[in-house]
Scaffold this motif. Structure first.
Motif, PDB file in Angstrom:
ATOM      1  N   GLU A 115     -12.640   2.179  -8.098  1.00 49.01           N
ATOM      2  CA  GLU A 115     -14.586   2.904  -7.265  1.00 49.01           C
ATOM      3  C   GLU A 115     -14.909   0.889  -7.102  1.00 49.01           C
ATOM      4  O   GLU A 115     -15.177   0.744  -8.417  1.00 49.01           O
ATOM      5  N   ILE A 116     -16.466   0.795  -5.904  1.00 49.09           N
ATOM      6  CA  ILE A 116     -16.819  -0.219  -6.502  1.00 49.09           C
ATOM      7  C   ILE A 116     -18.407  -0.056  -6.577  1.00 49.09           C
ATOM      8  O   ILE A 116     -18.824   0.851  -5.784  1.00 49.09           O
ATOM      9  N   GLN A 117     -19.537  -0.021  -7.160  1.00 49.37           N
ATOM     10  CA  GLN A 117     -20.565   0.246  -7.276  1.00 49.37           C
ATOM     11  C   GLN A 117     -21.370  -0.623  -5.995  1.00 49.37           C
ATOM     12  O   GLN A 117     -21.204  -1.753  -6.599  1.00 49.37           O
ATOM     13  N   LEU A 118     -22.243  -0.361  -5.706  1.00 50.29           N
ATOM     14  CA  LEU A 118     -23.173  -1.134  -4.776  1.00 50.29           C
ATOM     15  C   LEU A 118     -24.878  -0.769  -4.864  1.00 50.29           C
ATOM     16  O   LEU A 118     -24.991  -0.601  -3.732  1.00 50.29           O
ATOM     17  N   THR A 119     -24.673  -0.333  -5.856  1.00 56.15           N
ATOM     18  CA  THR A 119     -26.297   0.299  -6.038  1.00 56.15           C
ATOM     19  C   THR A 119     -26.714  -0.481  -5.505  1.00 56.15           C
ATOM     20  O   THR A 119     -28.097  -0.291  -5.016  1.00 56.15           O
ATOM     21  N   GLN A 120     -26.836  -1.650  -5.723  1.00 61.16           N
ATOM     22  CA  GLN A 120     -28.205  -2.894  -5.607  1.00 61.16           C
ATOM     23  C   GLN A 120     -28.318  -2.712  -3.463  1.00 61.16           C
ATOM     24  O   GLN A 120     -29.220  -2.756  -3.285  1.00 61.16           O
ATOM     25  N   VAL A 121     -26.856  -2.512  -3.053  1.00 61.01           N
ATOM     26  CA  VAL A 121     -27.408  -2.473  -1.749  1.00 61.01           C
ATOM     27  C   VAL A 121     -27.459  -1.081  -0.869  1.00 61.01           C
ATOM     28  O   VAL A 121     -28.334  -1.460  -0.049  1.00 61.01           O
TER      29      VAL A 121
END
Lengths: 245, 414
Positions: A192-198
């Protein structure tokens, strides 16, 4: 045939790995910074397309596969048979976690969860894209503005490289066993990749569906009954006159 | 002899040409499905084919969601899997041609000239609506053939065959069940003298009606029709259980679709779907339909073709759910009704334009709702009411301009 196998998935092997740098220099995590996910809803009305694009940066590995775990609220649904036909025609890869009632109104339906495997966008080979047709359900009438807003939460993004080994060094990471692709149901390890910023500015992707106006109920019932009764009487009268001639 | 040949040629060329166009459309459909985004084939056809696929795997056709038909249809279409995927479409267009041939037979039996009969048949044979529907893979033509087959056999007094076809048609789609009363009345009155009937008091008329039930023809007809229907129902119940009853019959009887459709009742049923008045309103909506069906049966049973036409048109117009494929149920009977309509060409065309205009006025807001997301529910509701008003006007015109066949002349022919 319906190739979308109903999955009883499968968050079995979720483990948190320790944060260690791998020896693979390219995958040091920097390319992840250029990673971006954009979402959009195309078309209007009850038949829409949910478009999710994963933009891979210039340094990302070539053989990178993505998996989107997308939850849909009860207000919309996907048609498994349409997905099967799109898989044949356009290579769309989607797996569903449960059966879908194609006709029920929103208030007696459940949401559903799907695995979407975005494929290379021919126009932009660096992008992975999935265009999934979604359909609005009928909603309970309201006395409000005449539209019901349905919000679609962002998907969880998972990645894997071709050899099925965890390749990303970012910590903490979540590993999940899931089918390798929409056609290949053998299990692969996905990270899993966290892309919260984007995702922050994209969080509120939504669509509006028209709903009936509850405040008109008396008028509509009276009008309908009146017109149908009148038509009934007129036809009966015509039959009567014809017979008595 | 030459004269006979010319007629035969005209008839054969018309039917062959109609079949040829439909085959061309099927071929074009295969091409369009392969190359274009908008598909030619009807979604229902995929449903049938998927259901047949389950049958070939030994499974129940009801594993296919939204398959709401008799398993017989899925069985009939198994060559779609084994032979070619267009088998079903070929079957449906053949049924289209067969139904027109049956119409031709009935018209000729009434003493109409070959040329005139061909003219009326061409209204169905060369009709873009019927061509489109059957070549896109919609099964309505199957029902048209069965219903016209029933009428044709009744006219030729082949009652056993008529009963068989009737039982089969009710099994295939539930709506011909409304023909039971006119069929019973017509079989019951055939042997009886009709003179002075209106002067007989009500009590004796009822008694006479009940006595008429013992009529041999009538008993034979409903024994065979009921037998066919029950046998098929038992067979499929044995094979597929409750699901078969639910999907084939109960779903259609209980159907309460709140999504927009041509029915005048749609918005009312949508707004009251969860209210406690729902059941009462559903019943209230059912009453005009029932009353008109009863009245039409009593008034027109001596002319079965007209009676079935009116029945279906009333049933569809006043139904709680109505989609455009339902229109074919009565349009296939129109060539039998038209010859006795004392309407000028101009009046006829006017009614036709009005009918299409009614659909157009409904389609516009429905499009804006479904594909543009605009809130046009009220407009769709009003358009539905207008369409009912137009249908009512057309029905009244047909009833008041219809010249019923001379029964005395008919009895001489018999």
């Amino acid at each position: 045939m319906v190739t979308n196998v109903l999955l009883c998935t499968v968050f079995l092997v979720v483990k948190i790995c320790g944060a260690t740098e791998t020896e693979e220099g390219d995958l040091s995590g920097k390319w992840l910074e250029s990673f971006k996910m954009t979402r959009a809803v195309w078309k209007m009305g009850f038949h829409r397309e949910l478009v999710t694009t994963v933009e891979c940066g210039p340094h990302s590995p070539e053989e990178l596969h993505a998996l989107l775990v997308q939850n849909l609220p009860r207000g919309v649904y996907v048609d498994p048979y349409q997905l099967a036909s799109l898989q044949q025609d356009a290579g769309l890869q989607v797996l569903l976690d449960s059966e879908v009632d194609l006709e029920a109104p929103a208030y007696v339906s459940n949401g559903l969860s799907m695995f979407v495997y975005p494929t290379r966008d021919p126009g932009h080979p660096r992008n992975l894209q999935a265009v999934v047709p979604i359909h609005g359900r009928y909603h309970r009438p309201s006395s409000g503005p005449g539209w019901e807003r349905i919000e679609i939460e962002p998907p969880r993004l998972f990645l894997r490289a071709n050899d099925c080994v965890p390749l990303l060094p970012v910590a903490p990471r979540v590993l999940m066993d899931a089918p390798c692709s929409g056609q290949n149901l053998s299990m692969c390890k996905w990270m899993e990749i966290q892309l919260t910023q984007v995702l922050q500015d994209q969080r509120h992707i939504s669509l509006d569906l028209p709903v009936g106006d509850q405040s008109l109920v008396v008028l509509v019932c009276a009008g309908t009954m009146l017109v149908t009764l009148l038509c009934c009487v007129l036809i009966a009268n015509a039959i009567w006159r014809h017979v008595s001639l | 002899m030459d004269w006979m040949m010319a007629k035969l040629l005209r008839k054969w060329s018309l039917f062959t040409f109609a079949f040829f166009i439909r085959v061309v459309l099927i071929v074009f459909g295969v091409y369009q499905d392969k190359t274009m985004v908008v598909k030619y084939t009807d979604i229902d056809y995929h449903v049938f084919t998927d259901a047949s696929h389950f049958i070939t795997e030994g499974a129940s056709p009801y594993h296919r969601a939204t398959y709401r038909y008799t398993p017989l249809l899925a069985w009939l279409l198994t060559p779609n899997i084994y032979l070619t995927s267009v088998f079903g479409k070929l079957l449906f267009v053949t049924c289209d041609i067969v139904s027109s041939y049956l119409t031709y037979g009935i018209l000729r039996g009434r003493g109409m000239s070959c040329q005139a009969a061909c003219g009326y048949c061409s209204l169905w044979l060369l009709n873009p609506l019927s061509m489109g529907v059957s070549s896109r893979g919609n099964a309505e033509s199957l029902l048209a053939a069965l219903v016209l087959g029933t009428l044709s056999c009744v006219e030729r007094r082949r009652l056993a065959a008529a009963a068989f076809l009737y039982g089969l048609s009710v099994h295939m789609k539930i709506y011909p069940v409304t023909y039971a009363l006119p069929l019973a009345l017509s079989l019951q009155t055939r042997g009886q003298a009709k003179a002075g009937e209106t002067t007989i008091p009500m009590g004796r008329r009822v008694a006479r009606f009940l006595l008429g039930l013992l009529n041999r023809d009538l008993l034979q007809f409903f024994t065979i029709a009921g037998g066919v229907f029950s046998l098929l129902t038992l067979l499929f119940y044995h094979m597929y259980g409750w699901e078969f009853l639910q999907e084939t019959y109960l779903y259609h009887l209980m159907r309460r679709d709140i999504r927009h459709n041509f029915s005048p009742y749609f918005y009312m049923l949508y707004l009251t779907a969860e209210s406690r008045w729902s059941l009462a309103l559903g019943l209230a909506a059912f009453l005009p339909q029932l009353a008109l069906l009863l009245l039409a049966s009593l008034a027109f049973h001596s002319d079965l073709a007209l009676c079935c036409f009116l029945h279906t048109a009333i049933f569809v117009s006043f139904n709680k759910v109505c989609t455009s494929q339902y229109f074919l149920w009565y349009l296939c009977l129109l060539p039998l009704v038209l010859p006795r309509l004392m309407l000028s060409l101009k009046q006829g065309l006017g009614l036709l334009v009005l009918w299409f205009a009614g659909q157009g006025i409904w389609l516009a807001p429905a499009y804006y709702l479904e594909f543009e997301g605009q809130n046009t529910f009220v407009l769709i509701w009003l358009a539905g009411l207008l369409f009912l008003a137009i249908n009512t006007f057309i029905l009244i015109q047909i009833i008041s301009h219809y010249k019923q066949e001379d029964t005395q002349h008919r009895q001489k022919l018999d």
